[in-house]
Write a protein that holds these residues in place. Structure first.
Motif, PDB file in Angstrom:
ATOM      1  N   GLU A  16       1.722   7.895   8.307  1.00 62.57           N
ATOM      2  CA  GLU A  16       0.738   6.815   8.286  1.00 62.57           C
ATOM      3  C   GLU A  16       0.204   6.556   9.690  1.00 62.57           C
ATOM      4  N   CYS A  17      -1.116   6.634   9.825  1.00 57.02           N
ATOM      5  CA  CYS A  17      -1.804   6.262  11.069  1.00 57.02           C
ATOM      6  C   CYS A  17      -1.286   7.050  12.278  1.00 57.02           C
ATOM      7  N   PHE A  41      -5.464   7.196   2.600  1.00 59.54           N
ATOM      8  CA  PHE A  41      -4.303   8.025   2.297  1.00 59.54           C
ATOM      9  C   PHE A  41      -4.788   9.246   1.511  1.00 59.54           C
ATOM     10  N   LEU A  68      -6.656   2.055   2.423  1.00 60.94           N
ATOM     11  CA  LEU A  68      -5.768   0.974   2.845  1.00 60.94           C
ATOM     12  C   LEU A  68      -6.472  -0.369   2.663  1.00 60.94           C
ATOM     13  N   SER A  80      -2.270   9.477   6.085  1.00 59.57           N
ATOM     14  CA  SER A  80      -3.393   8.554   6.199  1.00 59.57           C
ATOM     15  C   SER A  80      -4.175   8.868   7.466  1.00 59.57           C
ATOM     16  N   TYR A  97      -8.565   3.258   6.883  1.00 61.15           N
ATOM     17  CA  TYR A  97      -7.547   4.301   6.746  1.00 61.15           C
ATOM     18  C   TYR A  97      -7.500   4.740   5.288  1.00 61.15           C
ATOM     19  N   ASP A 129       0.833  -1.206   0.000  1.00 61.55           N
ATOM     20  CA  ASP A 129       0.000   0.000   0.000  1.00 61.55           C
ATOM     21  C   ASP A 129       0.867   1.256   0.000  1.00 61.55           C
ATOM     22  N   THR A 130       1.916   1.253   0.828  1.00 59.53           N
ATOM     23  CA  THR A 130       2.805   2.419   0.893  1.00 59.53           C
ATOM     24  C   THR A 130       3.387   2.740  -0.481  1.00 59.53           C
ATOM     25  N   THR A 160      -6.504   9.878  -3.582  1.00 60.32           N
ATOM     26  CA  THR A 160      -6.769   9.194  -2.316  1.00 60.32           C
ATOM     27  C   THR A 160      -6.624   7.697  -2.550  1.00 60.32           C
TER      28      THR A 160
END
Length: 240
Positions: free
Chosen positions: A98-99, A226, A173, A126, A224, A11-12, A170
């Motif tokens: 992230e998160c 992004f 996740l 995210s 989540y 995902d990253t 966008t």
């Protein structure tokens, strides 16, 4: 735990590929934790990633992991509050988080970090977001306790625009990124602590299992997201 939250390298890197730019001179990972995404970014970009986190033990772990991968020269750690990023870093090309932005509030994070980013630079942040209008009551009840400030994707896009960003893309996740290496490891660990002699530990274990149950039963009502953002070229960089 090799992961302290939902996420995956796939995902990253998929989100990284959404940015219409190949190279970045200054990259900051805000709220890096033990740095799964830090390592993924450093490996792919082959440039130094500055990992910011308030937990020294997390940064120590990141240092060990980067050495094991032979990329310790591409990771620089900073034990500091992510809210202080604009006071330390100037002209950031890519700010990644992230998160983690929720720790200082998503609107506050966007507004604050804009000052650290160079005109034409990017932010990838995210944020836990509602994905549907109709949400089961038990899911709403859980997040009214755990994260009452959670917003819809459209609401977060409006916040990004109001803060001064252009929205590039966008990405939601993947469900697998919640399970593989995170919930599948966290669930048996939490169950093993339900009979712990300390009440606080038992309570935390029960709350963890409740969160996993909510995720399993929520039918993708939240996740989540992004938000890939760009600071307009006409904007100047200044300290807030």
């Amino acid at each position: 735990m090799e992961k302290l939250g939902p996420g995956s390298d796939a995902d990253t890197l998929q989100v990284l590929a959404m940015i219409p730019r190949d190279g970045f001179s200054l990259v900051v990972d805000a709220g890096s934790g033990i740095g799964r995404q830090t390592l993924a970014l450093a490996s792919r970009l082959q440039t130094t990633v500055h990992a910011v986190d308030t937990a020294a033990k997390h940064l120590d772990s990141l240092g060990r992991y980067s050495a094991q991968l032979g990329i310790e020269h591409l990771v620089q750690t900073h034990c500091m509050d992510m809210a202080d990023i604009p006071a330390i870093f100037r002209d950031v090309d890519l700010l990644w988080s992230e998160c983690a932005a929720y720790h200082i509030g998503f609107p506050n994070a966007l507004a604050s970090w804009l000052h650290a980013i160079r005109p034409g630079g990017y932010a990838v942040i995210s944020e836990l977001s509602w994905l549907r209008d109709e949400v089961p009551e038990h899911v709403h009840t859980y997040f009214r306790r755990g994260y009452p400030d959670m917003r819809t994707v459209d609401e977060n896009l409006s916040i990004a625009h109001a803060a001064g960003y252009e929205v590039i893309a966008t990405h939601i996740l993947s469900r697998a990124a919640w399970i593989d290496g995170y919930y599948d490891k966290l669930e048996p660990l939490a169950r093993s602590l339900l009979d712990h002699p300390e009440q606080a530990v038992r309570t935390f274990a029960a709350q963890t299992l409740e969160g996993i149950h909510v995720f399993d039963s929520a039918a993708d009502n939240y996740g989540y997201v992004f938000y890939v953002l760009r600071k307009p070229v006409g904007e100047t960089t200044a300290v807030a």
